[in-house]
Design a protein around this motif. Sequence first.
Motif, PDB file in Angstrom:
ATOM      1  N   ILE A 150       5.112  20.907  24.622  1.00  0.00           N
ATOM      2  CA  ILE A 150       4.876  20.287  23.313  1.00  0.00           C
ATOM      3  C   ILE A 150       5.574  18.932  23.250  1.00  0.00           C
ATOM      4  N   ALA A 151       6.828  18.898  23.689  1.00  0.00           N
ATOM      5  CA  ALA A 151       7.597  17.656  23.677  1.00  0.00           C
ATOM      6  C   ALA A 151       6.964  16.601  24.572  1.00  0.00           C
ATOM      7  N   ASP A 152       6.505  17.016  25.747  1.00  0.00           N
ATOM      8  CA  ASP A 152       5.897  16.079  26.700  1.00  0.00           C
ATOM      9  C   ASP A 152       4.583  15.523  26.177  1.00  0.00           C
ATOM     10  N   VAL A 153       3.736  16.407  25.684  1.00  0.00           N
ATOM     11  CA  VAL A 153       2.409  16.005  25.215  1.00  0.00           C
ATOM     12  C   VAL A 153       2.505  15.068  24.016  1.00  0.00           C
ATOM     13  N   LEU A 154       3.448  15.355  23.133  1.00  0.00           N
ATOM     14  CA  LEU A 154       3.594  14.544  21.922  1.00  0.00           C
ATOM     15  C   LEU A 154       4.496  13.326  22.145  1.00  0.00           C
ATOM     16  N   GLY A 155       5.120  13.251  23.314  1.00  0.00           N
ATOM     17  CA  GLY A 155       6.014  12.131  23.598  1.00  0.00           C
ATOM     18  C   GLY A 155       7.257  12.150  22.729  1.00  0.00           C
ATOM     19  N   ARG A 156       7.771  13.371  22.464  1.00  0.00           N
ATOM     20  CA  ARG A 156       8.949  13.511  21.607  1.00  0.00           C
ATOM     21  C   ARG A 156       9.995  14.372  22.321  1.00  0.00           C
ATOM     22  N   PRO A 157      10.756  13.766  23.229  1.00  0.00           N
ATOM     23  CA  PRO A 157      11.758  14.523  23.997  1.00  0.00           C
ATOM     24  C   PRO A 157      12.806  15.204  23.126  1.00  0.00           C
ATOM     25  N   GLU A 158      13.006  14.699  21.907  1.00  0.00           N
ATOM     26  CA  GLU A 158      13.994  15.304  21.019  1.00  0.00           C
ATOM     27  C   GLU A 158      13.635  16.735  20.650  1.00  0.00           C
ATOM     28  N   LEU A 159      12.347  17.081  20.717  1.00  0.00           N
ATOM     29  CA  LEU A 159      11.934  18.457  20.415  1.00  0.00           C
ATOM     30  C   LEU A 159      12.459  19.416  21.473  1.00  0.00           C
ATOM     31  N   ALA A 160      12.397  19.005  22.736  1.00  0.00           N
ATOM     32  CA  ALA A 160      12.917  19.841  23.817  1.00  0.00           C
ATOM     33  C   ALA A 160      14.426  20.004  23.685  1.00  0.00           C
ATOM     34  N   GLU A 161      15.098  18.925  23.354  1.00  0.00           N
ATOM     35  CA  GLU A 161      16.554  18.975  23.204  1.00  0.00           C
ATOM     36  C   GLU A 161      16.949  19.897  22.049  1.00  0.00           C
ATOM     37  N   LYS A 162      16.139  19.919  21.023  1.00  0.00           N
ATOM     38  CA  LYS A 162      16.461  20.693  19.828  1.00  0.00           C
ATOM     39  C   LYS A 162      16.131  22.171  19.973  1.00  0.00           C
ATOM     40  N   TYR A 163      15.023  22.491  20.656  1.00  0.00           N
ATOM     41  CA  TYR A 163      14.522  23.863  20.619  1.00  0.00           C
ATOM     42  C   TYR A 163      14.599  24.646  21.923  1.00  0.00           C
ATOM     43  N   LYS A 164      14.834  23.988  23.059  1.00  0.00           N
ATOM     44  CA  LYS A 164      14.925  24.748  24.304  1.00  0.00           C
ATOM     45  C   LYS A 164      16.239  25.520  24.338  1.00  0.00           C
ATOM     46  N   ARG A 165      16.127  26.801  24.684  1.00  0.00           N
ATOM     47  CA  ARG A 165      17.304  27.652  24.754  1.00  0.00           C
ATOM     48  C   ARG A 165      17.185  28.617  25.916  1.00  0.00           C
ATOM     49  N   THR A 166      18.320  29.191  26.323  1.00  0.00           N
ATOM     50  CA  THR A 166      18.345  30.176  27.392  1.00  0.00           C
ATOM     51  C   THR A 166      18.883  31.474  26.848  1.00  0.00           C
ATOM     52  N   TYR A 167      18.201  32.556  27.165  1.00  0.00           N
ATOM     53  CA  TYR A 167      18.592  33.867  26.676  1.00  0.00           C
ATOM     54  C   TYR A 167      18.827  34.817  27.840  1.00  0.00           C
ATOM     55  N   GLY A 168      19.710  35.786  27.603  1.00  0.00           N
ATOM     56  CA  GLY A 168      19.888  36.896  28.532  1.00  0.00           C
ATOM     57  C   GLY A 168      20.068  36.446  29.961  1.00  0.00           C
ATOM     58  N   GLY A 169      19.135  36.858  30.847  1.00  0.00           N
ATOM     59  CA  GLY A 169      19.239  36.571  32.261  1.00  0.00           C
ATOM     60  C   GLY A 169      18.668  35.221  32.632  1.00  0.00           C
ATOM     61  N   GLY A 170      18.498  34.331  31.684  1.00  0.00           N
ATOM     62  CA  GLY A 170      18.012  33.004  32.004  1.00  0.00           C
ATOM     63  C   GLY A 170      16.513  32.912  32.111  1.00  0.00           C
ATOM     64  N   ASN A 171      15.792  33.841  31.471  1.00  0.00           N
ATOM     65  CA  ASN A 171      14.335  33.808  31.605  1.00  0.00           C
ATOM     66  C   ASN A 171      13.687  32.726  30.763  1.00  0.00           C
ATOM     67  N   GLY A 172      14.433  32.149  29.813  1.00  0.00           N
ATOM     68  CA  GLY A 172      13.900  31.017  29.062  1.00  0.00           C
ATOM     69  C   GLY A 172      12.972  31.378  27.928  1.00  0.00           C
ATOM     70  N   PHE A 173      12.797  32.653  27.606  1.00  0.00           N
ATOM     71  CA  PHE A 173      11.916  33.023  26.512  1.00  0.00           C
ATOM     72  C   PHE A 173      12.650  32.891  25.190  1.00  0.00           C
ATOM     73  N   MET A 174      11.925  32.470  24.161  1.00  0.00           N
ATOM     74  CA  MET A 174      12.509  32.313  22.844  1.00  0.00           C
ATOM     75  C   MET A 174      12.507  33.665  22.134  1.00  0.00           C
ATOM     76  N   ALA A 175      13.155  34.647  22.728  1.00  0.00           N
ATOM     77  CA  ALA A 175      13.159  36.004  22.184  1.00  0.00           C
ATOM     78  C   ALA A 175      14.245  36.131  21.128  1.00  0.00           C
ATOM     79  N   TYR A 176      13.891  36.576  19.945  1.00  0.00           N
ATOM     80  CA  TYR A 176      14.831  36.695  18.851  1.00  0.00           C
ATOM     81  C   TYR A 176      15.370  38.113  18.730  1.00  0.00           C
ATOM     82  N   ARG A 177      16.550  38.248  18.151  1.00  0.00           N
ATOM     83  CA  ARG A 177      17.146  39.555  17.947  1.00  0.00           C
ATOM     84  C   ARG A 177      16.247  40.408  17.054  1.00  0.00           C
ATOM     85  N   HIS A 178      16.111  41.684  17.468  1.00  0.00           N
ATOM     86  CA  HIS A 178      15.352  42.647  16.673  1.00  0.00           C
ATOM     87  C   HIS A 178      13.914  42.173  16.429  1.00  0.00           C
ATOM     88  N   PHE A 179      13.366  41.454  17.395  1.00  0.00           N
ATOM     89  CA  PHE A 179      12.006  40.940  17.253  1.00  0.00           C
ATOM     90  C   PHE A 179      11.004  42.074  17.214  1.00  0.00           C
TER      91      PHE A 179
END
Length: 233
Positions: A150-179
């Motif tokens: 999304i950040a790349d396509v829209l040319g807005r690197p700040e979106l990646a900086e704001k929303y990319k996160r690492t969870y658990g074993g580093g799988n990179g999924f935006m999995a929320y608690r009690h989802f």
Amino acid sequence: MSKRKKNANRRVHARVCHTGPVEVTKNLFCGSEKEALVMAVAPIQVDMLVPLNDLDAKVWDLGFRGEILYCPIRDFGTLPDDVLESFITRILDRLSSNKKVGLFCVGGHGRTGYIASIVLGRLGYQDPIGFLREHYCKEAVESNEQVQHIADVLGRPELAEKYKRTYGGGNGFMAYRHFGFDREYFSWFSARETAEAHICDECTYFGSCGCQIYADYFVREYDPACTDFIEKD
């Protein structure tokens, strides 16, 4: 029944975290696979349904005779740039013609949030991910891969900086608690064979209190193993 057969027959269930479909901007509706049938009939009755996974054939029985723009996307995944551009252009064209468009995937979160974010970004929203999470569902956009694209396509690197996160074993999924999704939903896509071959109860990290690594998630003994799996002695 074999464990592999048992896993293959399990269904993924999600708790209700939003009530949809939701009109996130004029004539653009987002929802789950079940909510697609609501989009298809009055009072919403979209002009174009956009399945990102599957569409129930019951839609014809409900009287829907609009356009269907099918674009399969793997779970937690993204589209090739050339495919995405053509796809987004067709959606924007319908919206500019005052047509109603309904986006949906299984739960209405990852793939739906990914495409909706790009559409909103092209419509001028500066923070489409944040907008969707506030006005549609907090679970919108599920993986770092989706956020980065999304950040790349829209040319807005700040979106990646704001929303990319690492969870658990580093799988990179935006999995929320009690989802509320079964453990398979958090498994890394490339580890599907591992997930099919083992269950959590066979893992050294799983005990009487559940998973020692993913204690914040609802992990059951018969859920498919994740990439942190280590077989018990």
